[in-house]
Design a protein around this motif. Sequence first.
Motif, PDB file in Angstrom:
ATOM      1  N   MET A   1     -48.552  38.666  72.197  1.00  0.00           N
ATOM      2  CA  MET A   1     -48.477  38.253  70.792  1.00  0.00           C
ATOM      3  C   MET A   1     -47.977  36.794  70.646  1.00  0.00           C
ATOM      4  N   ASP A   2     -46.943  36.376  71.704  1.00  0.00           N
ATOM      5  CA  ASP A   2     -46.707  34.920  71.514  1.00  0.00           C
ATOM      6  C   ASP A   2     -47.961  33.820  71.798  1.00  0.00           C
ATOM      7  N   GLY A   3     -48.817  34.364  73.005  1.00  0.00           N
ATOM      8  CA  GLY A   3     -49.971  33.587  73.255  1.00  0.00           C
ATOM      9  C   GLY A   3     -50.900  33.435  71.950  1.00  0.00           C
ATOM     10  N   ILE A   4     -50.977  34.594  71.213  1.00  0.00           N
ATOM     11  CA  ILE A   4     -51.937  34.607  69.916  1.00  0.00           C
ATOM     12  C   ILE A   4     -51.251  33.683  68.748  1.00  0.00           C
ATOM     13  N   LEU A   5     -50.029  33.695  68.769  1.00  0.00           N
ATOM     14  CA  LEU A   5     -49.228  32.857  67.642  1.00  0.00           C
ATOM     15  C   LEU A   5     -49.554  31.364  68.030  1.00  0.00           C
ATOM     16  N   SER A   6     -49.564  31.188  69.380  1.00  0.00           N
ATOM     17  CA  SER A   6     -49.487  29.683  69.886  1.00  0.00           C
ATOM     18  C   SER A   6     -50.665  29.129  70.074  1.00  0.00           C
ATOM     19  N   GLY A   7     -51.933  30.120  70.032  1.00  0.00           N
ATOM     20  CA  GLY A   7     -53.126  29.674  70.037  1.00  0.00           C
ATOM     21  C   GLY A   7     -53.637  29.631  71.536  1.00  0.00           C
ATOM     22  N   THR A   8     -52.891  30.309  72.733  1.00  0.00           N
ATOM     23  CA  THR A   8     -53.280  30.464  73.678  1.00  0.00           C
ATOM     24  C   THR A   8     -54.509  31.425  73.799  1.00  0.00           C
ATOM     25  N   TYR A   9     -54.345  32.404  72.869  1.00  0.00           N
ATOM     26  CA  TYR A   9     -55.519  33.526  72.746  1.00  0.00           C
ATOM     27  C   TYR A   9     -56.034  33.193  71.365  1.00  0.00           C
ATOM     28  N   GLN A  10     -57.311  32.601  71.151  1.00  0.00           N
ATOM     29  CA  GLN A  10     -57.700  32.339  69.966  1.00  0.00           C
ATOM     30  C   GLN A  10     -58.189  33.774  69.368  1.00  0.00           C
ATOM     31  N   LEU A  11     -58.431  33.717  67.991  1.00  0.00           N
ATOM     32  CA  LEU A  11     -58.854  34.992  67.050  1.00  0.00           C
ATOM     33  C   LEU A  11     -60.305  35.335  67.641  1.00  0.00           C
ATOM     34  N   CYS A  12     -60.499  36.645  67.499  1.00  0.00           N
ATOM     35  CA  CYS A  12     -61.781  37.177  67.734  1.00  0.00           C
ATOM     36  C   CYS A  12     -62.211  36.853  69.319  1.00  0.00           C
ATOM     37  N   ALA A  13     -61.524  36.148  70.090  1.00  0.00           N
ATOM     38  CA  ALA A  13     -61.831  35.983  71.502  1.00  0.00           C
ATOM     39  C   ALA A  13     -61.233  36.937  72.566  1.00  0.00           C
ATOM     40  N   ARG A  14     -61.828  37.239  73.684  1.00  0.00           N
ATOM     41  CA  ARG A  14     -61.506  38.054  74.694  1.00  0.00           C
ATOM     42  C   ARG A  14     -60.210  37.849  75.310  1.00  0.00           C
ATOM     43  N   VAL A  15     -59.133  38.704  75.501  1.00  0.00           N
ATOM     44  CA  VAL A  15     -58.014  38.427  76.134  1.00  0.00           C
ATOM     45  C   VAL A  15     -58.571  38.943  77.700  1.00  0.00           C
ATOM     46  N   PRO A  16     -57.497  38.398  78.696  1.00  0.00           N
ATOM     47  CA  PRO A  16     -57.613  38.791  80.059  1.00  0.00           C
ATOM     48  C   PRO A  16     -57.944  40.438  80.106  1.00  0.00           C
TER      49      PRO A  16
END
Length: 123
Positions: A17-32
């Motif tokens: 969730m921190d990665g999503i909020l910081s932009g490490t994981y982009q919206l609609c993009a695949r997570v590992p």
Amino acid sequence: MAQTAKAIYLQLADTIMDGILSGTYQLCARVPSVREFAASVEVNANTVMRTYEYLQQLGVIFNKRGIGYFVAENAPEVILDNRRELFFHTETPLFFSRMKQFGVNPETLRQMYDDFLNQPRND
């Protein structure tokens, strides 16, 4: 009263969730993938699976069968709503209890908060 440590799967959920909020994981993009993430954080894949199931229940990520997990379009709002709810139900009661115990009045708290808001920020 001693506080218990947060379960590993919840700690991992916070990391994502921190990665999503910081932009490490982009919206609609695949997570590992479960295996990729498990290897990167050196935990059992079952723990990561539990993390992903939890995040899916919250509506933070979704599964495209056979492809993987992706960040939900509204994930930042879901995360902030969830964290706000958690803050108001778990952290503030202890905070207010300590304020009362230490004799901190609302005016002092207000001044401290105003001072905090007026500090230079490094974001």
